[in-house]
Design a protein around this motif. Structure first.
Motif, PDB file in Angstrom:
ATOM      1  N   CYS A 179       0.816  -1.281   0.044  1.00 17.99           N
ATOM      2  CA  CYS A 179      -0.085  -0.112  -0.102  1.00 17.99           C
ATOM      3  C   CYS A 179       0.739   1.186  -0.015  1.00 17.99           C
ATOM      4  O   CYS A 179       2.143   1.316   0.474  1.00 17.99           O
ATOM      5  N   ALA A 180       0.292   2.432  -0.518  1.00 14.50           N
ATOM      6  CA  ALA A 180       0.962   3.579  -0.311  1.00 14.50           C
ATOM      7  C   ALA A 180       0.416   4.429   0.954  1.00 14.50           C
ATOM      8  O   ALA A 180      -0.615   4.586   1.354  1.00 14.50           O
ATOM      9  N   VAL A 181       1.460   4.866   1.401  1.00 12.85           N
ATOM     10  CA  VAL A 181       1.451   5.844   2.583  1.00 12.85           C
ATOM     11  C   VAL A 181       2.126   7.043   2.527  1.00 12.85           C
ATOM     12  O   VAL A 181       3.171   7.076   1.930  1.00 12.85           O
ATOM     13  N   GLN A 182       1.738   8.089   2.983  1.00 15.04           N
ATOM     14  CA  GLN A 182       2.668   9.284   2.938  1.00 15.04           C
ATOM     15  C   GLN A 182       3.323   9.365   3.996  1.00 15.04           C
ATOM     16  O   GLN A 182       3.432   9.724   5.117  1.00 15.04           O
ATOM     17  N   ASP A 183       4.545   8.809   3.691  1.00 11.14           N
ATOM     18  CA  ASP A 183       5.865   8.562   4.752  1.00 11.14           C
ATOM     19  C   ASP A 183       6.748   9.944   4.890  1.00 11.14           C
ATOM     20  O   ASP A 183       6.919  10.602   3.827  1.00 11.14           O
TER      21      ASP A 183
END
Length: 445
Positions: free
Chosen positions: A351-355
């Motif tokens: 999944c994509a996360v705003q890291d």
């Protein structure tokens, strides 16, 4: 609940050449359709491209070290067709062969199995200039390219994947125009569907005739929505999506042919020639599933294909995709049934996360991606349940090893378990990297 998997279950990570390599003009590589597409204003977020990406072309040894330290057992990567054949066919670029040979040897030295995808969307631009996947001859060019790879690397590679997500190549590239080469024509997409299927079949036949040992399969990103209600028309909407987005790919490969009723309803004719379906249905050894999310649909006569996506209740990833671990099991069941029970691999999931990196008390940079860990944990639980149910999943490849160029989204979305600082190219393992390390070691729950 402890997460427990068979001792011989294969744990891997995945990337794709254009998304991570960079070095797009080095060592004889020819241009790809994505190099061209990225230069079209408005097609890619921020006008970005894979010209540098994560610079894995030069930094693969560092990435292999990080994989080894995490206990990752296999690395699924793709070969850039334009590095092997800069013009798509014709003279072979030996420097391209040498690069992947060196990468494969470095993986073996680290005790990591190379799993090679032959096509992850970076078609040589020279072949696009000849019609791309609309041109039947491209399927034969792909078979020659595949044969070259078997000859060059087949002594050190035992798992091959012909195509990654032909749905995206055909539909996003030729029907909707949001991926390279940016064409929006349903009939062009139909031609691309068939020629991608044919390319797959020809590549499988080339592998069988090569005398090389190993296994070969294909990776699909299925679209299997759930019906919004129990009404018959919503169930019909689901079947229409499955015919359009799945069975046009899985059906021919599995010897079931195209979903002719659906194609006829849309006035679509596949450019099938004598013998094509036998080639496409050449038996494969395994099938790969890329799973990220599941949506819901209802029947709507006024919508395209009479199918309308409806809102979901689940939390979403940074891509806006609902998080549905139960859908993971449903997809695996469907693929098991469609393929007749052959071995399956989860070839992408993540999944994509705003890291964001932070500095801890000891002065170390860390990335606390708790949302990704929660996503992965829930999907590993679903995967464990699928195995207990008897679904023949043999391995799992996390997407992605490292943050990278996310196609039309540019660098705005991060899927990696390793953070990439695109300004300095520094690698920072995220908390999810350490979670995955513990899972592989048998200590995650």
């Amino acid at each position: 609940m402890e997460l427990r998997f068979p001792a011989d279950f294969l744990w891997g990570a995945a990337t794709a050449s254009y998304q991570v390599e960079g070095a797009v003009t080095e060592d004889g590589r020819g241009p790809s359709i994505w190099d061209t597409f990225c230069r079209i204003p408005g097609k890619v977020y921020g006008g970005e491209s894979g010209a540098v990406a994560c610079d894995q072309y030069h930094r693969y040894r560092e990435d292999i070290r990080l994989m080894k330290e995490a206990g990752i057992q296999a690395y699924r990567f793709s070969i850039a067709w334009p590095r092997i054949y800069p013009e798509g066919k014709g003279p072979i670029n030996q420097k391209g062969i040498d690069h992947y040979r060196n990468l494969i040897e470095a993986l073996h030295e680290a005790g990591i199995e190379p799993v090679v995808t032959l096509y992850h969307w970076d078609l040589p631009q020279a072949l696009q200039d000849q019609g791309g996947w609309e041109n039947r001859e491209i399927a034969y060019a792909f078979a020659r390219y595949a044969q070259t790879c078997y000859e060059a690397f087949g002594d050190r590679v035992s798992k091959w994947i012909t195509l990654n997500e032909p749905f995206c190549s055909a539909y996003l590239g030729y029907a909707y125009g949001v991926h390279a080469p940016g064409i929006a024509d349903i009939h062009a997409a139909a031609r691309a569907v068939h020629h991608l299927n044919l390319a797959h079949g020809l590549a499988v036949q080339a592998f069988r005739n090569s005398g090389k040992k190993g296994e070969i399969g294909i990776t699909w990103n299925l679209v299997i929505p759930r019906p919004a209600t129990r009404r018959p028309e919503d169930l019909k909407a689901v079947e229409r999506v499955i015919d359009r987005d799945n069975r046009v790919f899985t059906g021919p490969v599995c010897g079931k042919g195209y979903p002719e009723a659906y194609l006829a309803s849309r006035g679509i004719r596949m450019p099938v020639e004598a013998g094509d379906m036998d080639i496409i249905s050449t038996p494969i050894d395994f099938a790969g599933l890329n799973y990220y999310s599941e949506g819901a649909v209802r029947w709507n006569e006024h919508a395209p294909d009479s199918v309308e996506m409806v809102p979901s209740w689940e939390p979403v990833t940074d891509m806006g995709w609902p998080i549905v671990p139960r859908g993971f099991i449903r997809y695996l069941r469907w693929l098991r049934d469609e393929t007749g029970g052959i071995p399956l691999y989860v070839t992408e999931n993540g999944c994509a996360v705003q890291d964001r990196p932070v500095v801890d008390a000891a002065g170390h940079e860390r990335v606390h991606d708790t949302e990704r860990i929660a996503y992965l944990r829930s999907h590993f639980k679903a995967l464990q349940e699928a195995l207990e149910e008897g679904i023949p999943v043999k391995g799992y490849f996390l997407w992605s090893l490292i943050d990278n160029f996310e196609w039309a989204y540019g660098y705005s979305k991060r899927f990696g378990i390793i953070y990439c600082d695109y300004a300095t190219l520094k690698r920072i393992p995220k908390d999810s990297y350490y979670f995955y390390r513990d899972l592989i070691a048998g200590y995650a729950e």
